[in-house]
Design an enzyme around this catalytic site. Structure first.
Site, PDB file in Angstrom:
ATOM      1  N   CYS A  12       0.800  -1.248  -0.071  1.00 30.13           N
ATOM      2  CA  CYS A  12       0.079   0.020  -0.040  1.00 30.13           C
ATOM      3  C   CYS A  12       0.925   1.281   0.032  1.00 30.13           C
ATOM      4  O   CYS A  12       0.394   2.109  -0.782  1.00 30.13           O
ATOM      5  CB  CYS A  12      -1.073  -0.093   1.294  1.00 30.13           C
ATOM      6  SG  CYS A  12      -0.176  -0.208   2.740  1.00 30.13           S
ATOM      7  N   HIS A  37      -3.011   6.564   4.282  1.00 32.77           N
ATOM      8  CA  HIS A  37      -1.533   6.727   4.529  1.00 32.77           C
ATOM      9  C   HIS A  37      -1.117   7.926   4.237  1.00 32.77           C
ATOM     10  O   HIS A  37      -1.441   8.394   3.056  1.00 32.77           O
ATOM     11  CB  HIS A  37      -0.880   5.456   3.837  1.00 32.77           C
ATOM     12  CG  HIS A  37      -1.041   4.027   4.285  1.00 32.77           C
ATOM     13  ND1 HIS A  37      -1.662   3.879   5.506  1.00 32.77           N
ATOM     14  CD2 HIS A  37      -0.519   2.907   3.896  1.00 32.77           C
ATOM     15  CE1 HIS A  37      -1.722   2.659   5.594  1.00 32.77           C
ATOM     16  NE2 HIS A  37      -0.815   2.016   4.840  1.00 32.77           N
TER      17      HIS A  37
END
Length: 340
Positions: free
Chosen positions: A130, A243
């Site tokens: 990710c 994130h």
């Protein structure tokens, strides 16, 4: 024309997000199978306005199915992905198991969609980590213009990257802080995550880096250019989803911050929100549920000859996992299956 699609690990965070994105993007699904382990057998999941019951992964026959989106861990993937691939079903795997296999493509469609042809090797395509996925979307157009020499990245990674257990731990610990008789010691994480940051994601390696940091190095080299030098510090922060990354880039050639901003604005999958004023940037809370990788705080680094700093934010359950997998499936349908 529709296709037969299986979602493996359909009851998890990423599996459910895959179902949402297949529906949102109107992926040409003819038949959909939602698969899970026996302990989750019969659990209901949503696909658009439909409710589907999970089937047993252990006994499922992949023969005649076109694509299997895998959202399970490496142990289960190692057992079931070869079975699906052998049956002629393309596996798009979200685990780390196959990412570093030279015969298996590691794809971010905005960056290296042409690598799709490598599916023929093993009928498996790997989805990147990710934290890597969102970064390479930003790096690739800049690399094409000025050639990247070195990247220094610090990540601020949400707890959803550690699955449902990570989300639950942050939620429970945050509540317990205000209740002196309700102590919630760390279980999923190595230290308290509520009101804290932890500079440790995945296991430690011999050189002192963590596996998460190593992944960002190895995957960036495989996806973009093996000559790019990358050093990473990966940090878990008390954010549920999304994130963020602080990225320092050193180029071979000079790249003006204004040109970098213009290049990124025109690049696929990127949204530039970069105003030098209060709130003129994107934070993780604002990116949740969005497809884009958001870029802010673009500025020259005056400490090196050809340097740019930027801030990169994305929904890790989407671009970092489920969305990227569905985008790979779209490339496979458009370039391979539709030509048959």
């Amino acid at each position: 024309m529709g296709y037969k699609i299986a979602v493996v690990g359909a009851t998890g965070n990423v599996g459910r997000e895959m179902l949402n994105i297949l529906d949102e993007r109107q992926f040409p699904v003819d038949t959909l199978a939602v698969l899970a382990s026996r302990r989750s057998l019969g659990t209901e999941v949503s696909f658009g306005d439909k409710t589907l019951k999970t089937q047993d992964l252990d006994t499922f026959d992949f023969s005649g199915w076109d694509i299997a989106l895998f959202a399970v861990g490496s142990v289960a993937t190692k057992k079931y992905a070869p079975i699906a691939a052998k049956a002629g079903c393309l596996v798009i795997d979200n685990s780390s198991l196959y990412r570093y296999d030279p015969e298996i493509p590691l794809i971010v469609p905005e960056v290296n969609a042409d690598a799709i042809e490598g599916y023929k090797n093993k009928m498996i395509i790997a989805n990147p980590n990710c934290s890597t996925a969102q970064m390479v979307v930003a790096l690739k157009p800049l690399h094409d213009r000025a050639t990247i020499k070195r990247v220094v990245v610090s990540t601020y990674q949400s707890v959803s990257g550690a699955g449902k257990e990570g989300i639950d731990e942050l939620w429970d610990q945050t509540k317990s802080i205000y209740n002196p008789v309700d102590n919630k010691p760390p279980k999923k994480f190595t230290k308290q995550i509520a009101f804290n940051v932890i500079p440790h994601i995945d296991v430690f390696m011999d050189d002192g880096s963590t596996k998460e940091e190593w992944k960002m190095v190895a995957e960036t080299k495989k996806i973009i250019d093996k000559n790019i030098k990358v050093t990473a510090t990966c940090v878990r922060v008390p954010v549920f989803v999304g994130h963020a990354e602080s990225v320092n880039i050193e180029f071979e050639d000079h790249l003006d911050e204004d040109e970098a901003r213009d290049i990124l604005r025109e690049s696929p999958g990127i949204m530039v929100i970069d105003k030098r004023e209060d709130g003129g940037y994107v934070t993780p809370v604002e990116c949740v549920g969005d497809y884009a990788t958001f870029i802010s705080r673009i500025r020259q680094d005056s400490t090196i000859d050809n340097g740019i700093n930027l801030w990169c934010v994305s929904d890790n359950l989407r671009k970092g996992a489920a969305l990227n997998a569905v985008q790979i499936a779209e490339v496979y349908v458009n370039r391979i299956l539709s030509k048959r």
